[in-house]
Write a protein that holds these residues in place. Sequence first.
Motif, mmCIF file in Angstrom:
data_model
loop_
_atom_site.group_PDB
_atom_site.id
_atom_site.type_symbol
_atom_site.label_atom_id
_atom_site.label_comp_id
_atom_site.label_asym_id
_atom_site.label_seq_id
_atom_site.Cartn_x
_atom_site.Cartn_y
_atom_site.Cartn_z
ATOM 1 N N PHE A 143 49.634 24.208 -26.647
ATOM 2 C CA PHE A 143 49.280 23.064 -27.490
ATOM 3 C C PHE A 143 47.777 23.031 -27.739
ATOM 4 O O PHE A 143 47.316 22.875 -28.875
ATOM 5 C CB PHE A 143 49.740 21.750 -26.838
ATOM 6 C CG PHE A 143 49.325 20.529 -27.619
ATOM 7 C CD1 PHE A 143 50.088 20.074 -28.689
ATOM 8 C CD2 PHE A 143 48.158 19.848 -27.296
ATOM 9 C CE1 PHE A 143 49.689 18.955 -29.431
ATOM 10 C CE2 PHE A 143 47.751 18.733 -28.033
ATOM 11 C CZ PHE A 143 48.521 18.290 -29.097
ATOM 12 N N LEU A 144 46.992 23.191 -26.679
ATOM 13 C CA LEU A 144 45.534 23.140 -26.813
ATOM 14 C C LEU A 144 45.023 24.264 -27.708
ATOM 15 O O LEU A 144 44.188 24.039 -28.599
ATOM 16 C CB LEU A 144 44.881 23.229 -25.429
ATOM 17 C CG LEU A 144 43.349 23.299 -25.443
ATOM 18 C CD1 LEU A 144 42.743 22.032 -26.027
ATOM 19 C CD2 LEU A 144 42.806 23.547 -24.047
ATOM 20 N N ASP A 145 45.524 25.470 -27.500
ATOM 21 C CA ASP A 145 45.047 26.615 -28.283
ATOM 22 C C ASP A 145 45.390 26.451 -29.769
ATOM 23 O O ASP A 145 44.588 26.773 -30.639
ATOM 24 C CB ASP A 145 45.625 27.922 -27.726
ATOM 25 C CG ASP A 145 45.014 28.272 -26.374
ATOM 26 O OD1 ASP A 145 43.976 27.674 -26.016
ATOM 27 O OD2 ASP A 145 45.573 29.115 -25.662
ATOM 28 N N ARG A 197 38.049 28.274 -23.173
ATOM 29 C CA ARG A 197 39.278 27.520 -23.465
ATOM 30 C C ARG A 197 40.003 27.148 -22.167
ATOM 31 O O ARG A 197 40.523 26.037 -22.035
ATOM 32 C CB ARG A 197 40.203 28.325 -24.386
ATOM 33 C CG ARG A 197 39.649 28.483 -25.801
ATOM 34 C CD ARG A 197 40.720 28.957 -26.779
ATOM 35 N NE ARG A 197 41.307 30.244 -26.420
ATOM 36 C CZ ARG A 197 40.821 31.434 -26.782
ATOM 37 N NH1 ARG A 197 39.730 31.494 -27.513
ATOM 38 N NH2 ARG A 197 41.434 32.541 -26.415
ATOM 39 N N ALA A 198 40.004 28.065 -21.218
ATOM 40 C CA ALA A 198 40.641 27.777 -19.922
ATOM 41 C C ALA A 198 39.895 26.660 -19.184
ATOM 42 O O ALA A 198 40.513 25.749 -18.610
ATOM 43 C CB ALA A 198 40.682 29.052 -19.069
ATOM 44 N N GLU A 199 38.563 26.702 -19.222
ATOM 45 C CA GLU A 199 37.758 25.673 -18.556
ATOM 46 C C GLU A 199 37.910 24.320 -19.252
ATOM 47 O O GLU A 199 37.926 23.275 -18.601
ATOM 48 C CB GLU A 199 36.286 26.095 -18.525
ATOM 49 C CG GLU A 199 35.996 27.241 -17.572
ATOM 50 C CD GLU A 199 36.310 26.880 -16.120
ATOM 51 O OE1 GLU A 199 35.910 25.790 -15.674
ATOM 52 O OE2 GLU A 199 36.987 27.681 -15.457
ATOM 53 N N LEU A 200 37.995 24.358 -20.571
ATOM 54 C CA LEU A 200 38.190 23.123 -21.327
ATOM 55 C C LEU A 200 39.511 22.468 -20.944
ATOM 56 O O LEU A 200 39.586 21.247 -20.738
ATOM 57 C CB LEU A 200 38.166 23.415 -22.832
ATOM 58 C CG LEU A 200 38.440 22.224 -23.759
ATOM 59 C CD1 LEU A 200 37.330 21.185 -23.642
ATOM 60 C CD2 LEU A 200 38.561 22.690 -25.214
ATOM 61 N N PHE A 201 40.555 23.266 -20.828
ATOM 62 C CA PHE A 201 41.868 22.747 -20.442
ATOM 63 C C PHE A 201 41.798 22.108 -19.062
ATOM 64 O O PHE A 201 42.254 20.974 -18.859
ATOM 65 C CB PHE A 201 42.890 23.891 -20.446
ATOM 66 C CG PHE A 201 44.273 23.477 -20.047
ATOM 67 C CD1 PHE A 201 45.064 22.733 -20.923
ATOM 68 C CD2 PHE A 201 44.794 23.813 -18.803
ATOM 69 C CE1 PHE A 201 46.335 22.336 -20.551
ATOM 70 C CE2 PHE A 201 46.067 23.424 -18.436
ATOM 71 C CZ PHE A 201 46.835 22.689 -19.303
ATOM 72 N N ARG A 202 41.188 22.828 -18.127
ATOM 73 C CA ARG A 202 41.105 22.343 -16.752
ATOM 74 C C ARG A 202 40.297 21.044 -16.672
ATOM 75 O O ARG A 202 40.706 20.076 -16.030
ATOM 76 C CB ARG A 202 40.419 23.417 -15.900
ATOM 77 C CG ARG A 202 40.986 23.608 -14.515
ATOM 78 C CD ARG A 202 40.394 24.882 -13.886
ATOM 79 N NE ARG A 202 38.936 24.813 -13.792
ATOM 80 C CZ ARG A 202 38.294 24.329 -12.733
ATOM 81 N NH1 ARG A 202 38.967 23.877 -11.693
ATOM 82 N NH2 ARG A 202 36.978 24.299 -12.712
ATOM 83 N N ALA A 203 39.153 21.020 -17.346
ATOM 84 C CA ALA A 203 38.271 19.848 -17.296
ATOM 85 C C ALA A 203 38.934 18.633 -17.962
ATOM 86 O O ALA A 203 38.786 17.500 -17.509
ATOM 87 C CB ALA A 203 36.940 20.167 -17.980
#
Length: 263
Positions: A143-145, A197-203
Amino acid sequence: MPELPEAERARQQIERALGREIVAVDDTDVYVCRPHAPGEIASALIGRTLTKANRRGKFLWAETDGGPDLGLHLGMSGKMQTARPDFRPQKHDHLVLYQRERALVFTDARQFGRVQFHHGKTAPAWWENGVPEIVSAKFNRPFLDRFLHRHRKAPIKAVVLMQSGFSGIGNWMADEILWRAKILPAKLAGKLSARERAELFRATKFVARESLRIIGPDDSTLPRTWLTHERWRVGGKCPRHKTVLRRATIGGRTTAWCPKCQK
DNA sequence: ACCCCTGTTCGGCG
DNA sequence: CCGCCGAACAGGGG
């Protein structure tokens, strides 16, 4: 200061008032409660009870036993508070639901909030827009991507403020998220690396979950290590290593970031 | 006095 | 048509 956690806190205030008869209503306001005329909300709710308190992003609605659903948005300065049953509304109190045990008060100085009710089986798009909650499993990497790709030409700060993807995220949460993910707010969404993108999702998950947990039930203060305590002060410093934060307007909003952490 | 603001919607424009 | 951006909404506070 309504963003996701303050909206959840308001929902919990309503939840505490479920199941008790509404014996009186002050709905004399005509701006925040537009298009309802004074008396309209009162005659729909008096004698009924609230049966469920819902939230989607920053939108709230209370279901009733056989009456209309009561929709609320806190706007820029709205608050939902519990008061004594003999509460007298002041200038900025736009709706009061009286029970024998308490009064439920919607206060909003700046009047960007809205109170609107709705008849019918399913909640209207104004409240229930199909956007996944950040803390739900539906807000996932695919979804985020997809969302980042759709808005690849916009600065990431503007994208994190879009309610159609980041439900309930407002200005301070967006800065907090980008600071934790170490991403420059002006960077175009389409230019983020796989790691970013991975860090954005986690944060995003972390900031939403933690702020809901800490502010939702009792309005506790977020840890001093959070950026939000520093971001408004001129000369505010990065909690990591005390670098002075930079400020600029990005995506139409004031944005603070750490020039050392965020690239 | 003047400028700023933690939200959302809408019209203009590229 | 899509999507970004600035303006507008209203009032309090620095």
